[in-house]
Design an enzyme around this catalytic site. Structure first.
Site, PDB file in Angstrom:
ATOM      1  CE  LYS A 165      -4.215  -1.769   0.351  1.00 16.61           C
ATOM      2  NZ  LYS A 165      -5.238  -1.537  -0.679  1.00 16.61           N
ATOM      3  CG  ASP A 193      -4.192  -0.390  -3.895  1.00 17.29           C
ATOM      4  OD1 ASP A 193      -4.476   0.708  -4.421  1.00 17.29           O
ATOM      5  OD2 ASP A 193      -5.054  -1.183  -3.457  1.00 17.29           O
ATOM      6  CD  GLU A 219      -5.118  -3.188  -6.369  1.00 22.37           C
ATOM      7  OE1 GLU A 219      -6.130  -2.776  -5.787  1.00 22.37           O
ATOM      8  OE2 GLU A 219      -4.513  -4.216  -6.022  1.00 22.37           O
ATOM      9  CG  ASP A 244      -9.714  -1.592  -6.064  1.00 22.92           C
ATOM     10  OD1 ASP A 244     -10.919  -1.912  -6.109  1.00 22.92           O
ATOM     11  OD2 ASP A 244      -9.003  -1.875  -5.083  1.00 22.92           O
ATOM     12  CE  LYS A 268     -10.546  -4.591  -3.563  1.00 23.73           C
ATOM     13  NZ  LYS A 268     -10.067  -3.294  -3.051  1.00 23.73           N
TER      14      LYS A 268
HETATM   15 MG    MG Z   1      -7.006  -1.649  -4.315  1.00 26.97          MG
END
Ligand code: MG
Length: 370
Positions: A165, A193, A219, A244, A268
């Site tokens: 992240k 991401d 992402e 995303d 997702k």
């Molecule tokens: Mg993501």
């Protein structure tokens, strides 16, 4: 087996499980998994289980909103045929827009019932073959030292790919990746991401600087609503871009594909509203030459099992980000996917094959609609 069963009773639960430690991303932090569980009972004796994991700063839903919306949706679905999933999703979508996470719990429970009725694991019902999936392991935002030691732990636990992240500042993000790559070597795949944390200029500059670290994809580099900016970043970035937060459903998929704004889609279930729309997103992606990943919010092994069936059902879904269960201090699930290092193995039982432990559900706040 009844050809036209009816939904007789729907149980709705507020699930709450502490995280081992807070998980920070560019746009917020969460400390516990406050989710939604739905059990749909039928007059044929089949019961379907589904889960929704609301990330308020992504889908705009909280556990409270999911719990309220779920009660209304349950009243709409009672007495209807659970096998007619298109119709049941139409019922939900025409009553209330958005609320994808609450709808996801119902979608998953309906697919669980359909696959149980067919006597097949869900991936098989959808035409897929059982495969061992390889998930990445995700590291939340922290100091480079902390993130590096977590990366090394994950490699020891069997990770073959690590998702990092980012989305803070140029220098801090470069420092993180430099330290992690040096610590884990070049045989472990790295994904990043930014969770919308960069502006267009910072995104392009950071991604160009990160090219030498062999990153599979990045992402959501910029604000989710700014599709034009993501397209610009995609055109100037040497690293592939995965949409995303900017892609919830098949309509978003169509827009992003038409704009050629990204390389990959991250499906997702909590954003899409479940398996049904997840399949449609993938179909749009496959038509446009865009491969997909299935990721998660903070689902338990119930939601992660549902996502794993979807991956096994479609070849164009090439990446798996299924490690959300690692956040949890407690596993309340019976059956479901089995984790061994980075390998994720689906159950062979009919349906999704995962349900919440009745002892766990017993202690939760619930509503029963019948
Ligand atoms: Mg993501």
């Amino acid at each position: 087996m009844k050809q036209n069963p009816k939904i007789t009773r729907i149980e709705i639960y507020k699930t709450s499980i502490d995280f081992v430690e807070p998980f920070r991303i560019a746009i917020g932090e969460i400390k516990r998994g406050n989710g939604l569980a739905v059990c749909i009972h039928t007059d044929s004796g089949l019961i379907g289980t589904g889960e929704g994991a609301p990330y308020s700063f992504i889908t705009g839903e909280t556990q409270e909103t999911c719990f309220e919306v779920a009660q209304v949706l349950a009243r709409i679905l009672i007495g209807k045929n659970p096998l007619a999933i298109e119709d049941r999703i139409h019922d939900m979508d025409t009553f209330i827009v958005h609320n994808s996470t609450a709808k996801c719990a119902f979608d998953n429970a309906l697919y669980d019932i359909l696959a149980k009725q067919a006597g097949l694991p869900l991936y098989a019902l959808l035409g897929g073959e059982k495969e061992v999936l390889i998930t990445d392991f995700t590291i939340g935002i922290g100091s480079p030292e902390k993130m590096t030691s977590r990366a090394k732990e994950y490699v020891q636990e069997g990770a073959s790919s690590i998702k990092v992240k980012l989305g803070t500042t140029y220098h801090a993000d470069i420092e993180r990746i430099e330290a992690i790559r040096e610590a884990i070597g070049w045989n472990i795949a790295l994904r990043i991401d930014a969770n919308q944390g960069w502006d267009t200029f910072t995104a392009i500059k950071t991604l160009q600087a990160l090219e030498k670290f062999d990153i599979d994809f990045c992402e959501e580099p910029v604000a989710h609503w700014n599709n034009a900016a993501m397209k610009e970043v995609h055109e100037k970035s040497p690293i592939a871009i995965m949409a995303d937060e900017s892609i919830f459903d098949h309509h978003d998929a169509m827009r992003l594909a038409s704009m050629r704004a990204c390389t990959y889609f991250n499906i997702k279930l909590a954003k899409a509203g479940g398996i049904n729309k997840g399949l449609m997103i993938n179909a749009v992606g496959e038509s446009a030459g865009i491969a997909c990943m299935v990721g998660g919010m903070f689902e338990t092994r119930v939601g992660i099992s549902a996502g794993s069936h979807l991956i096994s059902a479609r070849k164009n879904i090439r990446f798996a980000d299924l490690d959300s269960t690692h956040h949890y201090s407690y596993d309340p699930v019976i059956g479901g996917v089995i984790f061994e290092g980075c390998k994720v193995t689906l159950p062979d039982d009919p349906g999704i094959g995962a349900e919440f432990d009745p002892a766990f559900l017993n202690d939760l706040q619930k509503k029963i609609i019948q």
